[in-house]
Design an enzyme around this catalytic site. Structure first.
Site, short mmCIF file in Angstrom:
data_model
loop_
_atom_site.label_atom_id
_atom_site.label_comp_id
_atom_site.label_asym_id
_atom_site.label_seq_id
_atom_site.Cartn_x
_atom_site.Cartn_y
_atom_site.Cartn_z
CG ASP A 60 -1.88 4.37 -10.21
OD1 ASP A 60 -2.55 4.16 -9.19
OD2 ASP A 60 -2.31 5.04 -11.18
CB VAL A 61 -2.30 1.00 -5.28
CG1 VAL A 61 -0.94 0.93 -4.59
CG2 VAL A 61 -3.08 2.24 -4.87
CE1 TYR A 152 -8.08 8.17 4.72
CE2 TYR A 152 -9.39 8.36 6.73
CZ TYR A 152 -8.23 7.99 6.09
OH TYR A 152 -7.21 7.40 6.81
#
Length: 244
Positions: A60-61, A152
């Site tokens: 999980d970054v 985003y």
């Protein structure tokens, strides 16, 4: 430095661009740690690659401890880490009036915090490596604005800035830091209707293939790009040339 001496950690490698990048680097002679939060899928991706040049690592970054464990796992298996490809990302769409703090922050945590944590975790190994390099996957959303992409787009703009700062700061250590800016690509991130719509408006009459992004990354981490750092390689079929 020969490709056989290089070890790459690729995030978001379960499918799409990340899987294509992992496969291309293995073909180029790298040892590769394919990392993803989708544990079963990234394991299947590595199995499909065959051989012993790639391993699957759960990551999980957005978790600093998981980054530490991932880097340790790579070094324990392959003896070094020379190349980092921060490819993991999430696409989240919402109008400004409908966006939520959680939705906005979630995009930033994966798309910008994740690469920061990755660079920080990998840095001791990269400093010791000959020909070390980092490639961050940005987006054409960090070049031009798209409606309903506040979270985003802004997170990718931030990643663009992080890449530039890292390139300047790490150049004296011999670490190159570059970025790729994909346009629309045939990955699970885009549903079929969106792919068709984007292809219909594209200058080239189609959207990109994951292997085309992988080719760009492979160049940036290779000796052919040994004098390139802080570069922004746009791979979008001309999307950014269009107005409106």
């Amino acid at each position: 430095m020969a490709a056989a001496d290089r070890v790459a950690l690729v995030t978001g490698a379960a499918r799409g661009q990340g899987a294509a990048i992992a496969a291309r680097l293995v073909d180029d002679g790298f040892y590769v740690a394919a990392c993803d939060v989708l544990v079963d899928e990234v394991a299947a991706t590595v199995t499909a690659l065959g051989g012993d040049r790639a391993i699957a690592v759960a990551l999980d970054v957005t978790s600093a401890p998981q980054w530490t464990h991932a880097v340790s796992t790579v070094v324990e298996r392959f003896g070094a880490l020379t190349t980092l490809v921060n490819n993991a990302g999430v696409l989240h769409r919402a109008a400004l009036s409908d966006e939520t703090p959680g939705g906005f922050e979630g995009s930033w945590r994966v798309n910008c915090l994740g690469p920061f944590l990755g660079i920080q975790a990998a840095l001791p190994q990269l400093r010791d490596a000959d020909g070390a390099s980092v490639v961050n996957t940005c987006s054409t959303g960090a070049i031009r604005p798209f409606p309903n992409h506040a979270a985003y787009g802004s997170s990718k703009w931030a990643l663009r800035g992080l890449t530039q700062v890292a390139a300047v700061e790490l150049a004296p250590a011999g670490i190159r830091v570059n970025s790729v800016f994909p346009g629309p690509v045939e990955t699970p991130m885009l549903d079929e209707a969106t792919r068709t719509r984007l292809a219909g408006h594209a200058l080239t009459g189609r959207i990109g293939k994951p292997t085309e992004i992988a080719d760009a990354v492979a160049f940036l981490v290779s000796d052919h790009a040994s004098f390139i750092t802080g570069s922004e390689l746009i791979v979008d079929g001309g999307q950014c040339l269009q107005i409106g």
